[in-house]
Design an enzyme around this catalytic site. Structure first.
Site, PDB file in Angstrom:
ATOM      1  N   ASP A 109      -6.648 -25.651 -43.742  1.00 18.66           N
ATOM      2  CA  ASP A 109      -6.431 -24.831 -44.747  1.00 18.66           C
ATOM      3  C   ASP A 109      -6.521 -23.387 -44.459  1.00 18.66           C
ATOM      4  O   ASP A 109      -7.134 -23.324 -43.259  1.00 18.66           O
ATOM      5  CB  ASP A 109      -7.212 -25.196 -46.066  1.00 18.66           C
ATOM      6  CG  ASP A 109      -6.445 -24.858 -47.360  1.00 18.66           C
ATOM      7  OD1 ASP A 109      -5.736 -23.761 -47.312  1.00 18.66           O
ATOM      8  OD2 ASP A 109      -6.930 -25.259 -48.445  1.00 18.66           O
TER       9      ASP A 109
HETATM   10  C1  BGC Z   1      -4.475 -23.584 -50.386  1.00 20.07           C
HETATM   11  C2  BGC Z   1      -3.711 -24.137 -49.689  1.00 20.07           C
HETATM   12  C3  BGC Z   1      -2.510 -23.642 -49.238  1.00 20.07           C
HETATM   13  C4  BGC Z   1      -2.741 -22.363 -48.216  1.00 20.07           C
HETATM   14  C5  BGC Z   1      -1.709 -21.455 -47.912  1.00 20.07           C
HETATM   15  C6  BGC Z   1      -5.016 -22.208 -49.278  1.00 20.07           C
HETATM   16  O1  BGC Z   1      -5.604 -21.382 -50.064  1.00 20.07           O
HETATM   17  O2  BGC Z   1      -5.775 -24.102 -50.477  1.00 20.07           O
HETATM   18  O3  BGC Z   1      -3.268 -25.451 -50.675  1.00 20.07           O
HETATM   19  O4  BGC Z   1      -1.344 -24.333 -48.993  1.00 20.07           O
HETATM   20  O5  BGC Z   1      -3.451 -21.620 -49.139  1.00 20.07           O
HETATM   21  O6  BGC Z   1      -1.081 -20.861 -48.886  1.00 20.07           O
END
Ligand code: BGC
Length: 733
Positions: free
Chosen positions: A256
């Site tokens: 993530d």
């Molecule tokens: C989120 C993800 C997301 C990523 C990119 C993160 O903060 O938890 O679900 O895909 O950001 O935006």
């Protein structure tokens, strides 16, 4: 006959041979590419080089890989940083969110939903869509429940399989997230989740397993939280042993954004690609020693990622074998081949087509849940109504850009108010009053309530649209946001003085339809007895208002059912009664174990406000002739007949649960094992068939630490919700 069978077998063997020969050929090409790469080039591929891209190797024809959120539309463009681009054509199809999709219980729609997303991602030049989100809805409070699917692992898995195949058939990689046990937003970056092995295997992992084994998902995203003391994104047990070992996942595990915390662990415990977030944040999360060590190597901040210069150094000094890096590069290249990024034979995808918008409408229509409808109050009859009072800020509020990373710039968004206006035209006089103000910590506004009451009194019917909200845009996503990334709801109590408003409006005009927008339930006890009809609309996407109007006026017969239990009050909910939410001293113990959602309510015989699987229709269905027969391979065939006994065409979601009568280990009162959505004309009857594989009867044995067959007597329960069982039969396994 024999000849046909032989032919079929031959065809099958030829195609298996062809596929495996092709796979071998691709593996060979991948290895040849890796052989040609320098260590720097390899490491350049395993970390981000901008907000949503990771590095390629130009001289070898390997492009950068471009990711995009995810899960219900392609996110607005950021260029390479975090500032939204201006003046670009990035307003696209805004689909109803994950909870809506799951409320349709329509697996075919899951596929079509993914296909729209994949096609739009393709058009926008993306390679990976960061979805679906399959974390289990453990508590009604999780701020991201609106992106997720269900409290039930089987329903979650079935909807995710369709979604993933739909995306990937468009030549885009789906990235199922967030692996694993990311069930709250508060402290998501630090909380250490503890649960039993059985809860992990039976509740929190099945959707990920199905994504890998049944949908062949190309990518998985690790989560922010810790699990049993180690960060989930580089987790020896979750990633190496289970995901890549037991399930044989050959694709890419990306982090993530900013979920990597340690170079060595990330290298050894399965992180293949480190994606990042705000650079300042990233920089401060690199330990001082590592920052100093890498300082001299590069001035580029992305080179300071954990899987960047430090990784190069570790290979150079012999503490990490280069094969570890090769494996990560190989996994990334596989995704590139699977999505034709390398051979260049890609189609263009499509954007904002009428078909995509129609699909958004169809999902909305099938997902809106009619919770209560006393004395067939709904549908309203257009001809009998001269004035309608629409009340509530949610009636006129757009939601596409809210909620955090899942934001979408919608080509257009039909709010409930706009939908009613579209539907009723000039035939009906619509008045609109705000009713409440969406501002954090604001309580009832007497002036707005008085205005709404006056409007209600002067109308033939009222549509009051309330519920939760998420912020308007990315930069202020937590402003007034209850359904949003990085935040959980404080409780289940309607904010902004809506309870007072609802009570007063119901008194002023009992002909009121209550509509709730939002990613989950609200406490209803103070007014529910006086409410004739209640509709749960979730976040229904760009066509939501049109779908809602059609349902309220009966042009569409509601067919959505709850993918999560609606408790009467928060304290009834197992994560809050038995477990920790969001955690104590950095640890969240999931003491409720496998008893999540209806598994708990039904076992403990606690009445929910609305049960899992509940949803009303404007027609009625009868169930009869439940038959069971044994098939080969220990499979069981279950059939029954369902008839539409009313005067309206409609759809029913037939749910099959199993109750294991006695077992030495605890079993929940019932568990969902199959479902189907069937469409029946008025008076029509259909045969519904289910095949239950042997695995339907398995449970994860704590003693043996593996899946085991649960033998003994079962009640096979078929019904229209977990609490409305229509037919049952005892079987022995
Ligand atoms: C989120 C993800 C997301 C990523 C990119 C993160 O903060 O938890 O679900 O895909 O950001 O935006």
């Amino acid at each position: 006959m024999e000849l046909t069978l032989k032919h079929l077998c031959l065809c099958f063997m030829v195609s298996v041979f062809f596929v495996s020969a092709q796979a071998q050929h691709i593996e060979k090409e991948i290895n040849q590419l890796i052989d040609k790469m320098t260590l720097e080039e390899k490491v350049g591929m395993i970390h981000a080089n901008s907000s949503f891209t990771s590095g390629g190797v130009e001289r070898l024809g390997i492009p950068e890989m471009v990711s995009s959120d995810g899960p219900h539309g392609v996110r607005p463009e950021h260029g390479r940083d975090w500032v939204l681009d201006e003046g670009v054509d990035d307003a696209g199809t805004y689909l109803p969110t994950g909870l809506s999709l799951a409320s349709t219980w329509n697996k075919r729609l899951g596929y079509q939903y993914g296909a729209v997303l994949g096609s739009e991602a393709r058009y926008r030049g993306k390679d990976v869509i960061l979805g679906p989100g399959v974390n289990i809805i453990r508590s009604p409070l999780n701020g991201r429940n609106f992106e997720y699917l269900s409290e039930d692992p089987y329903l979650t898995a079935q909807m995710a399989i369709g979604y993933i195949k739909g995306v990937q058939d468009q030549g885009i990689a789906a990235c199922v997230k967030h692996y694993a046990a990311n069930n709250e937003e508060i402290d998501r970056g630090t909380v250490d989740v503890r649960m039993s092995e059985r809860a992990l295997r039976e509740i929190y992992l099945p959707a990920f397993k199905a994504a890998v084994e049944d949908a062949n998902v190309y990518a998985v995203m690790g989560s922010y939280n810790k699990f049993r003391g180690q960060y989930a994104t580089h987790h020896e047990y979750l990633v190496n042993k289970i995901l890549k070992g037991e399930w044989g996942f050959k694709g890419l595990l990306m982090s993530d954004w900013g979920s990597v915390h340690d170079t060595k662990e990330a290298l050894l415990f399965g992180t293949d690609l480190e994606m990042g977030t705000d650079l300042v944040l990233m920089y401060s999360s690199v330990s001082q020693t590592e920052a100093n060590a890498t300082e001299k190597l590069s001035s580029n901040l992305y080179d300071r990622f954990f899987l960047a210069d430090t990784a190069i150094k570790m290979v150079r000094n012999g503490s990490i074998p280069v094969e570890v890096i090769d494996d990560k590069v190989r996994r990334i290249l596989r995704v590139m081949y699977q999505t034709q990024m390398i051979d260049g034979k890609r189609n263009n995808g499509e954007y904002n087509t009428k078909e995509h918008q129609q699909l958004a409408l169809k999902v909305a229509e099938e997902s809106i849940v009619l919770l209560k409808n006393e004395n067939q109050f709904l549908p309203l009859k257009k001809k009998e109504i001269k004035t309608i009072a629409v009340i509530g800020e949610n009636a006129s509020r757009e939601n596409a850009m809210g909620g955090g990373s899942s934001q979408v710039k919608a080509k257009y968004e039909i709010t409930p108010l706009a939908g009613l206006k579209n539907y009723l035209g000039d035939a009906v006089n619509i008045t609109y009053t705000r009713g409440y103000k969406i501002e954090r910590d604001i309580t009832a506004d007497a002036g707005l309530i008085a205005e709404a009451v006056e409007a209600a009194k002067n109308a033939d019917a009222v549509v009051l649209v309330g519920g939760w909200t998420h912020g308007y845009d990315y930069s202020k996503w937590n402003d007034n946001a209850y359904d949003a990334e990085g935040t959980d709801k404080p409780d289940m109590i309607l904010p902004f003085g809506q309870n007072e408003l609802i009570s007063e409006v119901l008194k002023a005009n009992p002909n009121t339809v209550l509509v709730f927008i939002g990613g989950g339930p609200v406490e209803m006890h103070s007014w529910i007895a006086n409410a004739k009809s209640i509709i749960q609309a979730w976040y229904p996407g760009m066509e939501g208002g049109n779908a809602l109007a059609k349902i309220i006026f009966g042009e569409v017969n509601p067919s959505g059912k709850l993918p999560m239990t609606f408790p009467k009050k928060l304290e009834d909910s197992p994560a809050h009664k038995l477990g920790d939410f969001p955690g104590k001293n950095g640890v969240a113990n999931y003491n409720e174990d496998i008893y999540v959602g209806y598994r708990y309510f039904d076992t403990q015989k606690i009445d929910p406000e609305f049960a899992f699987g509940h949803g009303l229709s404007y027609t009625n269905f009868s169930y009869k002739k439940l038959m069971v027969s044994e098939l080969a391979n220990n499979e069981l065939k279950v059939s029954l007949k369902v008839k539409n006994t009313g005067k309206e065409d409609g759809a029913e979601i037939v749910q099959l649960y199993l109750h294991h009568q006695y077992h030495k280990e605890d079993r929940p009162e019932k568990e969902l094992k199959a479902f189907d959505k069937i469409y029946l004309k008025a008076g029509e009857e259909k045969l519904v068939e289910f095949i239950l594989p042997e695995s339907s009867f398995q449970f994860f044995s704590t003693d043996a630490n593996k899946w085991e067959m649960g033998s003994g007597n079962y009640n096979l329960l078929v019904g229209s919700s977990s609490r409305a069982i229509k037919l049952q039969r005892q079987i022995l396994r």
